[in-house]
Motif scaffolding. Structure first.
Motif, PDB file in Angstrom:
ATOM      1  N   SER A  49     -22.077 -14.577  94.994  1.00  0.00           N
ATOM      2  CA  SER A  49     -22.236 -15.031  93.609  1.00  0.00           C
ATOM      3  C   SER A  49     -22.578 -16.514  93.561  1.00  0.00           C
ATOM      4  O   SER A  49     -23.410 -16.948  92.746  1.00  0.00           O
ATOM      5  N   PHE A  50     -21.936 -17.296  94.441  1.00  0.00           N
ATOM      6  CA  PHE A  50     -22.222 -18.725  94.508  1.00  0.00           C
ATOM      7  C   PHE A  50     -23.676 -18.983  94.876  1.00  0.00           C
ATOM      8  O   PHE A  50     -24.351 -19.822  94.266  1.00  0.00           O
ATOM      9  N   ALA A  51     -24.170 -18.261  95.879  1.00  0.00           N
ATOM     10  CA  ALA A  51     -25.560 -18.454  96.301  1.00  0.00           C
ATOM     11  C   ALA A  51     -26.524 -18.145  95.156  1.00  0.00           C
ATOM     12  O   ALA A  51     -27.506 -18.867  94.928  1.00  0.00           O
ATOM     13  N   SER A  52     -26.238 -17.086  94.425  1.00  0.00           N
ATOM     14  CA  SER A  52     -27.075 -16.710  93.284  1.00  0.00           C
ATOM     15  C   SER A  52     -27.019 -17.768  92.185  1.00  0.00           C
ATOM     16  O   SER A  52     -28.050 -18.144  91.606  1.00  0.00           O
ATOM     17  N   GLU A  53     -25.821 -18.283  91.914  1.00  0.00           N
ATOM     18  CA  GLU A  53     -25.659 -19.294  90.878  1.00  0.00           C
ATOM     19  C   GLU A  53     -26.329 -20.606  91.287  1.00  0.00           C
ATOM     20  O   GLU A  53     -26.887 -21.323  90.453  1.00  0.00           O
ATOM     21  N   THR A  54     -26.267 -20.925  92.575  1.00  0.00           N
ATOM     22  CA  THR A  54     -26.917 -22.138  93.068  1.00  0.00           C
ATOM     23  C   THR A  54     -28.425 -22.070  92.876  1.00  0.00           C
ATOM     24  O   THR A  54     -29.067 -23.059  92.508  1.00  0.00           O
ATOM     25  N   LYS A  55     -28.988 -20.891  93.113  1.00  0.00           N
ATOM     26  CA  LYS A  55     -30.429 -20.719  92.911  1.00  0.00           C
ATOM     27  C   LYS A  55     -30.807 -21.003  91.457  1.00  0.00           C
ATOM     28  O   LYS A  55     -31.810 -21.671  91.180  1.00  0.00           O
ATOM     29  N   LYS A  56     -29.998 -20.504  90.533  1.00  0.00           N
ATOM     30  CA  LYS A  56     -30.256 -20.751  89.108  1.00  0.00           C
ATOM     31  C   LYS A  56     -30.100 -22.241  88.790  1.00  0.00           C
ATOM     32  O   LYS A  56     -30.899 -22.814  88.031  1.00  0.00           O
ATOM     33  N   THR A  57     -29.082 -22.851  89.360  1.00  0.00           N
ATOM     34  CA  THR A  57     -28.801 -24.257  89.073  1.00  0.00           C
ATOM     35  C   THR A  57     -29.911 -25.172  89.569  1.00  0.00           C
ATOM     36  O   THR A  57     -30.329 -26.105  88.867  1.00  0.00           O
ATOM     37  N   LEU A  58     -30.401 -24.913  90.771  1.00  0.00           N
ATOM     38  CA  LEU A  58     -31.420 -25.788  91.365  1.00  0.00           C
ATOM     39  C   LEU A  58     -32.819 -25.479  90.858  1.00  0.00           C
ATOM     40  O   LEU A  58     -33.720 -26.316  90.976  1.00  0.00           O
ATOM     41  N   ASN A  59     -33.021 -24.262  90.350  1.00  0.00           N
ATOM     42  CA  ASN A  59     -34.271 -23.923  89.656  1.00  0.00           C
ATOM     43  C   ASN A  59     -35.513 -24.268  90.481  1.00  0.00           C
ATOM     44  O   ASN A  59     -36.393 -25.012  90.034  1.00  0.00           O
ATOM     45  N   GLY A  60     -35.579 -23.711  91.691  1.00  0.00           N
ATOM     46  CA  GLY A  60     -36.759 -23.892  92.535  1.00  0.00           C
ATOM     47  C   GLY A  60     -36.645 -24.980  93.574  1.00  0.00           C
ATOM     48  O   GLY A  60     -37.492 -25.083  94.470  1.00  0.00           O
ATOM     49  N   VAL A  61     -35.624 -25.824  93.470  1.00  0.00           N
ATOM     50  CA  VAL A  61     -35.387 -26.889  94.455  1.00  0.00           C
ATOM     51  C   VAL A  61     -34.503 -26.346  95.575  1.00  0.00           C
ATOM     52  O   VAL A  61     -33.650 -25.489  95.345  1.00  0.00           O
ATOM     53  N   GLN A  62     -34.725 -26.829  96.794  1.00  0.00           N
ATOM     54  CA  GLN A  62     -33.946 -26.368  97.932  1.00  0.00           C
ATOM     55  C   GLN A  62     -32.922 -27.411  98.389  1.00  0.00           C
ATOM     56  O   GLN A  62     -32.958 -28.564  97.968  1.00  0.00           O
ATOM     57  N   ILE A  63     -32.019 -26.978  99.255  1.00  0.00           N
ATOM     58  CA  ILE A  63     -30.926 -27.823  99.750  1.00  0.00           C
ATOM     59  C   ILE A  63     -31.356 -28.523 101.040  1.00  0.00           C
ATOM     60  O   ILE A  63     -31.768 -27.873 102.000  1.00  0.00           O
ATOM     61  N   ASP A  64     -31.246 -29.826 101.080  1.00  0.00           N
ATOM     62  CA  ASP A  64     -31.628 -30.588 102.259  1.00  0.00           C
ATOM     63  C   ASP A  64     -30.490 -30.692 103.280  1.00  0.00           C
ATOM     64  O   ASP A  64     -30.733 -30.710 104.491  1.00  0.00           O
ATOM     65  N   PHE A  65     -29.257 -30.791 102.777  1.00  0.00           N
ATOM     66  CA  PHE A  65     -28.089 -30.952 103.649  1.00  0.00           C
ATOM     67  C   PHE A  65     -27.007 -29.968 103.210  1.00  0.00           C
ATOM     68  O   PHE A  65     -26.504 -30.054 102.089  1.00  0.00           O
ATOM     69  N   LEU A  66     -26.667 -29.042 104.100  1.00  0.00           N
ATOM     70  CA  LEU A  66     -25.585 -28.098 103.846  1.00  0.00           C
ATOM     71  C   LEU A  66     -24.381 -28.534 104.670  1.00  0.00           C
ATOM     72  O   LEU A  66     -24.429 -28.528 105.908  1.00  0.00           O
ATOM     73  N   LEU A  67     -23.314 -28.907 103.981  1.00  0.00           N
ATOM     74  CA  LEU A  67     -22.108 -29.394 104.648  1.00  0.00           C
ATOM     75  C   LEU A  67     -21.014 -28.350 104.459  1.00  0.00           C
ATOM     76  O   LEU A  67     -20.345 -28.289 103.425  1.00  0.00           O
ATOM     77  N   ASN A  68     -20.844 -27.501 105.479  1.00  0.00           N
ATOM     78  CA  ASN A  68     -19.842 -26.446 105.443  1.00  0.00           C
ATOM     79  C   ASN A  68     -18.484 -27.051 105.771  1.00  0.00           C
ATOM     80  O   ASN A  68     -18.027 -27.055 106.915  1.00  0.00           O
ATOM     81  N   ASN A  69     -17.839 -27.581 104.747  1.00  0.00           N
ATOM     82  CA  ASN A  69     -16.621 -28.361 104.906  1.00  0.00           C
ATOM     83  C   ASN A  69     -15.342 -27.556 104.667  1.00  0.00           C
ATOM     84  O   ASN A  69     -14.300 -27.855 105.252  1.00  0.00           O
ATOM     85  N   ALA A  70     -15.385 -26.530 103.818  1.00  0.00           N
ATOM     86  CA  ALA A  70     -14.180 -25.812 103.428  1.00  0.00           C
ATOM     87  C   ALA A  70     -13.465 -25.223 104.638  1.00  0.00           C
ATOM     88  O   ALA A  70     -14.089 -24.643 105.528  1.00  0.00           O
ATOM     89  N   GLY A  71     -12.143 -25.379 104.671  1.00  0.00           N
ATOM     90  CA  GLY A  71     -11.365 -24.833 105.771  1.00  0.00           C
ATOM     91  C   GLY A  71      -9.881 -24.955 105.506  1.00  0.00           C
ATOM     92  O   GLY A  71      -9.451 -25.651 104.588  1.00  0.00           O
ATOM     93  N   VAL A  72      -9.084 -24.261 106.328  1.00  0.00           N
ATOM     94  CA  VAL A  72      -7.628 -24.304 106.176  1.00  0.00           C
ATOM     95  C   VAL A  72      -6.957 -24.448 107.540  1.00  0.00           C
ATOM     96  O   VAL A  72      -7.498 -24.035 108.564  1.00  0.00           O
ATOM     97  N   ASN A  73      -5.781 -25.058 107.505  1.00  0.00           N
ATOM     98  CA  ASN A  73      -4.870 -25.095 108.648  1.00  0.00           C
ATOM     99  C   ASN A  73      -3.502 -24.752 108.081  1.00  0.00           C
ATOM    100  O   ASN A  73      -2.661 -25.612 107.848  1.00  0.00           O
ATOM    101  N   SER A  74      -3.289 -23.470 107.824  1.00  0.00           N
ATOM    102  CA  SER A  74      -2.153 -23.040 107.008  1.00  0.00           C
ATOM    103  C   SER A  74      -0.856 -22.871 107.782  1.00  0.00           C
ATOM    104  O   SER A  74       0.225 -22.867 107.178  1.00  0.00           O
ATOM    105  N   VAL A  75      -0.922 -22.720 109.098  1.00  0.00           N
ATOM    106  CA  VAL A  75       0.299 -22.495 109.891  1.00  0.00           C
ATOM    107  C   VAL A  75       0.284 -23.391 111.137  1.00  0.00           C
ATOM    108  O   VAL A  75       0.234 -22.907 112.270  1.00  0.00           O
ATOM    109  N   PRO A  76       0.339 -24.705 110.959  1.00  0.00           N
ATOM    110  CA  PRO A  76       0.218 -25.619 112.101  1.00  0.00           C
ATOM    111  C   PRO A  76       1.344 -25.504 113.122  1.00  0.00           C
ATOM    112  O   PRO A  76       1.192 -25.952 114.262  1.00  0.00           O
ATOM    113  N   THR A  77       2.472 -24.908 112.755  1.00  0.00           N
ATOM    114  CA  THR A  77       3.601 -24.820 113.688  1.00  0.00           C
ATOM    115  C   THR A  77       3.449 -23.685 114.689  1.00  0.00           C
ATOM    116  O   THR A  77       4.188 -23.627 115.681  1.00  0.00           O
TER     117      THR A  77
END
Length: 239
Positions: free
Chosen positions: A66-94
């Motif tokens: 859904s995000f990819a589809s919404e991004t296409k609508k938002t950018l309206n023909g423009v493409q992404i130059d830098f994709l920063l896959n930042n999201a992550g978790v460290n939920s059980v460090p112990t």
């Protein structure tokens, strides 16, 4: 105007990416949050007029699509130059290798490995990544075998395993994506031990220093950097 897409942008390192990039009115930023019901006050405070906040739960394939589809609508023909896959978790460090919770490991692999893999895949499917796109997968020094061997006592077993998976994902993407995007450069990057909620007690690095170094690295990437593992200091890291 360069276009940046940053996952996990409502706090921590993602928030600092937005803060620094939003200083330039020339930058268009797609900043994602796991849920639009999250507290987005900090993100909105640092955003620019060309920042678009979209929902993307990287643990949920339907949400990523859904995000990819919404991004296409938002950018309206423009493409992404830098994709920063930042999201992550460290939920059980112990947890260590003798106490791994199966559900915990599955969750961290879903978010930390499948998340960036599918985000990249679905953005390509929407024709949002150009031939020379730069892709950064956020990893950690804890995902390095060489670094891991030097740490005593070893820690964050599930997180480390997932980040080693991110590193291997990067290696595979660096080859597979070239079949579709001839000039793509894919790297993974260690941000250092940063003073964020995830970094926790003992972190030594200010977010602005880490992100400043990572952006310098990403902006300087060339053909020969494809498939490499860097730290925020622009140094290559041993696998």
């Amino acid at each position: 105007m360069p276009v940046y897409c940053i996952t996990g942008a409502n706090r921590g390192l993602g928030l600092e990416f937005v803060r620094q990039l939003a200083k330039s009115p020339d930058n268009t930023i797609i900043a994602t949050t796991r849920s639009m019901s999250n507290d987005l006050s900090d993100l909105k405070a640092v955003s620019s007029k060309t920042t678009h906040i979209l929902e993307c739960n990287t643990a949920d394939l339907t949400s990523i699509q859904s995000f990819a589809s919404e991004t296409k609508k938002t950018l309206n023909g423009v493409q992404i130059d830098f994709l920063l896959n930042n999201a992550g978790v460290n939920s059980v460090p112990t947890q260590n290798s003798l106490s791994i919770g199966p559900d915990d490991l599955h969750r961290e692999i879903d978010i930390n490995v499948l998340g960036p893999a599918k985000t990249t895949e679905f953005l390509i499917a929407q024709d949002l990544l150009p031939q020379n796109v730069r892709i950064m997968n956020m990893t950690s020094g804890l995902g390095s075998m060489s670094v891991g061997l030097s740490i005593a006592p070893r820690k964050c077993a599930t997180y480390s395993i997932s980040k080693a998976g991110v590193n291997m994902l990067t290696v595979h993407q660096s080859g597979d994506l070239r079949e579709k995007l001839k000039g793509v450069v894919v790297i993974c990057m260690d941000p250092g031990w940063v003073k964020t909620r995830m970094g926790g007690e003992g972190a030594v690095l200010e977010p602005e220093v880490s992100i400043g170094g990572m952006l310098k690295t990403v902006h300087g990437l060339g053909e020969g950097d494809n498939g490499k593992f860097y730290t925020y200091t622009v140094e290559e890291v041993k696998w």
